[in-house]
Scaffold this motif. Sequence first.
Motif, mmCIF file in Angstrom:
data_model
loop_
_atom_site.group_PDB
_atom_site.id
_atom_site.type_symbol
_atom_site.label_atom_id
_atom_site.label_comp_id
_atom_site.label_asym_id
_atom_site.label_seq_id
_atom_site.Cartn_x
_atom_site.Cartn_y
_atom_site.Cartn_z
ATOM 1 N N SER A 43 63.283 16.764 41.526
ATOM 2 C CA SER A 43 62.339 15.509 41.381
ATOM 3 C C SER A 43 60.897 15.597 41.136
ATOM 4 O O SER A 43 60.493 14.918 40.568
ATOM 5 C CB SER A 43 62.146 14.821 42.972
ATOM 6 O OG SER A 43 61.665 15.827 43.911
ATOM 7 N N MET A 46 59.954 14.827 37.524
ATOM 8 C CA MET A 46 60.290 13.488 37.279
ATOM 9 C C MET A 46 58.671 12.670 37.687
ATOM 10 O O MET A 46 58.528 11.525 37.032
ATOM 11 C CB MET A 46 61.224 12.910 37.973
ATOM 12 C CG MET A 46 62.586 13.168 37.677
ATOM 13 S SD MET A 46 63.002 12.727 35.878
ATOM 14 C CE MET A 46 64.355 13.763 35.570
ATOM 15 N N ALA A 52 58.045 11.825 32.477
ATOM 16 C CA ALA A 52 58.531 10.496 32.822
ATOM 17 C C ALA A 52 58.555 9.715 31.726
ATOM 18 O O ALA A 52 59.343 8.711 31.458
ATOM 19 C CB ALA A 52 57.534 9.904 33.959
ATOM 20 N N VAL A 55 61.599 10.529 29.604
ATOM 21 C CA VAL A 55 62.987 9.948 30.177
ATOM 22 C C VAL A 55 62.940 8.462 30.166
ATOM 23 O O VAL A 55 64.137 7.726 29.790
ATOM 24 C CB VAL A 55 62.897 10.410 31.655
ATOM 25 C CG1 VAL A 55 64.191 9.462 32.351
ATOM 26 C CG2 VAL A 55 63.137 11.881 31.862
ATOM 27 N N ALA A 64 62.767 7.262 35.355
ATOM 28 C CA ALA A 64 62.146 8.541 35.704
ATOM 29 C C ALA A 64 61.881 8.315 37.181
ATOM 30 O O ALA A 64 62.203 9.105 38.216
ATOM 31 C CB ALA A 64 60.948 8.950 35.126
ATOM 32 N N GLN A 68 63.584 10.132 40.562
ATOM 33 C CA GLN A 68 62.576 10.917 41.518
ATOM 34 C C GLN A 68 63.064 10.589 42.808
ATOM 35 O O GLN A 68 62.929 11.115 43.559
ATOM 36 C CB GLN A 68 61.075 10.677 40.995
ATOM 37 C CG GLN A 68 60.218 11.504 41.836
ATOM 38 C CD GLN A 68 58.825 11.046 41.624
ATOM 39 O OE1 GLN A 68 58.482 9.944 41.389
ATOM 40 N NE2 GLN A 68 57.913 12.003 41.812
#
Length: 377
Positions: A43, A46, A52, A55, A64, A68
């Motif tokens: 996590s 992320m 982030a 993603v 993201a 997370q």
Amino acid sequence: MLAFLLGAVLLLALVRMTHQIARAPHDRPLRAVTYCIVCASLSFPMGLRSVADNVDGMVGAGTAKLIQNILLLGTVYWLMCFYLQSASDPRTGRRRARIELIPLAITAVVITAATLATPRSERGHVYATANMQVASIAVFYLAAGTYLAYALAMALRWTLRYIQVSRGSLVVGLRLVAVSLACMVGADALRGVLVVVRAFDGTVPAAVITGVKLLLDLAIPLFVVGVIYPGAASRMASLRLRWRHQRTHRRLTPLWVALNQAFPENALHRAPSDGWRSRLTPQGLHHRYYRRVIECRDGLVRLSPYLAQLKEAGPVEHLPPGVIADHLNRALKAYTAGAQAPSGVVAIALPQGDDLDDDVCQLVLLSDALRASRPAD
């Protein structure tokens, strides 16, 4: 800075737990802790802006953040599983763990639906800047925060119970965990209150939001430190013992060399050895340490008949190590020359207590005195 600290602590914990689970793959509580650390470690990236953005760019806005939070839910779920597996028999622990999957799954579904229901333009929010008047955003934070507070509160309750029956470094680790859990429960509860206030167009000072975030940022690494502290403390104690044995082994060298030259048959050659591996492992060092202590004591026992002259100097236990070392040198020379041993024996370097450390202490003092009496060696 705190982000890098958290990342470093999580990485250290992950390496430590992976090593432990490899040694005990069927230990269910240990597996639960390992999965907890794995979820927390996954996590963490992320939450980094660069990760982030990548993603979200590949999958879609808000992905993201959703990942997370689901991983954070998994983190606290596995933390609960650790206590469930530790506090009950395996069958009951598995059953209760399956039951706890229900609220976890419901929360994951709710925050996923809330993310999908949120307009794309609003999905890039963070807690401090999110528009809580958008119902789906408020539901997202309330659902995730409620489950986190519930799971952490349950873990805190069990942690406080375990503190009462634990000792040593485990107590220190559990206390650190308890403090961190209390901080996280308080922060999650406060965040929930603030979500409601902001959802109804209330004003929350930025300093309050920043303070809650800081509390969480400090509590998470503190929790990881508490988890790994008992193992780290045990390893440090092992290293201190290894260093002490290595130092003592070296200080016993003068006494051991003198006695080994006189009584080479006392050497414990039958003890197994793995060569260079034995020299590099802690077990090999401890083996050589105990072997040297035994060989020194055996040599003194065999030499004791040649130390009869010590009786003339007074009670042996009151003689300084230097005097005993001088007599030991004479006794070794007499034995080597083949002299007849006087009748009776004289024990030297006797321990003042009943444990091995007392015995070793006397041998070390005698060995140090022997080294001082032979400056040319």
